[in-house]
Design a protein around this motif. Structure first.
Motif, PDB file in Angstrom:
ATOM      1  N   PRO A 240      -4.170   3.952 -18.849  1.00  0.00           N
ATOM      2  CA  PRO A 240      -4.285   4.370 -20.261  1.00  0.00           C
ATOM      3  C   PRO A 240      -5.729   4.407 -20.765  1.00  0.00           C
ATOM      4  CG  PRO A 240      -2.721   2.554 -20.015  1.00  0.00           C
ATOM      5  CD  PRO A 240      -3.421   2.698 -18.722  1.00  0.00           C
ATOM      6  N   LEU A 241      -6.627   3.697 -20.087  1.00  0.00           N
ATOM      7  CA  LEU A 241      -8.037   3.655 -20.523  1.00  0.00           C
ATOM      8  C   LEU A 241      -8.838   4.844 -20.003  1.00  0.00           C
ATOM      9  CD1 LEU A 241      -8.866  -0.126 -19.822  1.00  0.00           C
ATOM     10  CD2 LEU A 241      -8.366   0.936 -22.032  1.00  0.00           C
ATOM     11  N   LEU A 242      -8.260   5.541 -19.024  1.00  0.00           N
ATOM     12  CA  LEU A 242      -8.998   6.616 -18.342  1.00  0.00           C
ATOM     13  C   LEU A 242      -8.802   7.939 -19.072  1.00  0.00           C
ATOM     14  CD1 LEU A 242     -10.621   6.938 -15.610  1.00  0.00           C
ATOM     15  CD2 LEU A 242      -8.472   7.791 -14.633  1.00  0.00           C
ATOM     16  N   ARG A 243      -9.899   8.669 -19.278  1.00  0.00           N
ATOM     17  CA  ARG A 243      -9.780   9.985 -19.926  1.00  0.00           C
ATOM     18  C   ARG A 243      -9.162  10.993 -18.954  1.00  0.00           C
ATOM     19  NH1 ARG A 243     -13.399  13.596 -17.586  1.00  0.00           N
ATOM     20  NH2 ARG A 243     -15.451  12.799 -17.016  1.00  0.00           N
ATOM     21  N   SER A 244      -8.613  12.048 -19.493  1.00  0.00           N
ATOM     22  CA  SER A 244      -8.118  13.138 -18.648  1.00  0.00           C
ATOM     23  C   SER A 244      -9.302  13.707 -17.871  1.00  0.00           C
ATOM     24  CB  SER A 244      -7.490  14.200 -19.555  1.00  0.00           C
ATOM     25  OG  SER A 244      -7.114  15.297 -18.786  1.00  0.00           O
ATOM     26  N   GLY A 245      -9.131  13.925 -16.574  1.00  0.00           N
ATOM     27  CA  GLY A 245     -10.236  14.372 -15.720  1.00  0.00           C
ATOM     28  C   GLY A 245     -11.049  13.214 -15.149  1.00  0.00           C
ATOM     29  N   GLY A 246     -10.761  12.005 -15.620  1.00  0.00           N
ATOM     30  CA  GLY A 246     -11.465  10.820 -15.112  1.00  0.00           C
ATOM     31  C   GLY A 246     -10.932  10.432 -13.729  1.00  0.00           C
ATOM     32  N   VAL A 247     -11.707   9.569 -13.057  1.00  0.00           N
ATOM     33  CA  VAL A 247     -11.441   9.255 -11.643  1.00  0.00           C
ATOM     34  C   VAL A 247     -11.215   7.761 -11.456  1.00  0.00           C
ATOM     35  CG1 VAL A 247     -12.638   9.111  -9.401  1.00  0.00           C
ATOM     36  CG2 VAL A 247     -12.660  11.256 -10.696  1.00  0.00           C
ATOM     37  N   ILE A 248     -10.218   7.430 -10.622  1.00  0.00           N
ATOM     38  CA  ILE A 248     -10.045   6.053 -10.143  1.00  0.00           C
ATOM     39  C   ILE A 248     -10.338   6.054  -8.643  1.00  0.00           C
ATOM     40  CG2 ILE A 248      -8.472   4.093  -9.852  1.00  0.00           C
ATOM     41  CD1 ILE A 248      -6.766   5.167 -12.118  1.00  0.00           C
TER      42      ILE A 248
END
Ligand code: SAM
Length: 211
Positions: A151-159
């Motif tokens: 939930p903390l990650l923006r759309s397009g963000g990477v894990i």
């Protein structure tokens, strides 16, 4: 840790990659001399990869779970712009003390905020959005970390999740750690929220992009 990549091939890859710096070499030397599990360091190939991922994503806010003595944190911070922020979570007082010493010596140290205590508690205090998350702490919590950071990650963000091949033990899981990693890999493999590729770099890195 079983080396999945031939040592000579790894040395060749290190020689052809961007060199690291004197501070990172000192982190390696002091971690080898002063800690029980120096193999937890991500090392030069993965470190350069993390820096490049931060740059490629254009990340400004990064979260790391599992600081240890600071090698990967310093690598991630190097890729951030001057006003970028890296939050890194660590539980062990000795690791915290060593990492703080290295951060104080780095020109990128002012970008790093060390969150002391259990990572799951620290994550609850954080506000979105993050551009990149690197998961590299206790394996039993891997599935929990993945769900907590999503939930903390923006759309397009990477894990990026480290050790997902677990020296090959994912093929024949026995211990609680083995099963936790297999559980996370299966969750990611069927997760409609993300694009994903499992990279056989070092001990395996799951590269996950939120849609
Ligand atoms: C594999 S090491 C991290 C290595 C580091 N990313 C690097 O590449 O140099 C994992 C670290 O997570 C820490 N750790 C373990 N359980 C934790 C927890 N519940 N919360 C925060 N840190 C934890 C350990 O003390 C250890 O320093």
């Amino acid at each position: 840790m079983l080396t999945l990549v031939d040592r000579k091939i790894e040395d060749y890859a290190i020689a052809k990659s961007e060199p690291t710096n004197d501070l990172l070499k000192d982190v390696v030397a002091k971690t080898q001399a002063g800690t029980d599990l120096p193999q937890m360091l991500c090392g030069p190939i993965e470190g350069r990869f993390l820096k490049m991922m931060v740059q490629t994503v254009g990340a400004r806010r990064v979260l790391e779970i599992g600081t240890f003595t600071g090698y990967s944190a310093l690598s991630l911070a190097e890729g951030l712009p001057a006003d970028g922020e890296l939050y890194t979570c660590e539980l062990d007082p000795k690791h915290i003390s060593m990492a703080k010493g290295f951060f104080a010596r780095s020109e990128h140290g002012s970008k790093i905020k060390l969150l002391e205590g259990k990572a799951l508690d620290s994550i609850k205090q954080l506000k979105a959005p993050f551009d990149l998350v690197f998961i590299d702490a206790d394996k039993t919590n891997y599935p929990n970390y993945y769900e907590a950071v999503m939930p903390l990650l923006r759309s397009g963000g990477v894990i990026l999740v480290d050790n997902v091949l677990w020296s090959g033990k994912v093929l024949d899981p026995k211990t609680e750690d083995d099963h936790a990693i297999v559980k996370l890999n299966e969750r990611i493999a069927s997760d409609e929220r993300v694009d994903r590729v499992l990279l056989p770099i070092r001990d395996g890195i799951f590269f996950v992009r939120k849609r």
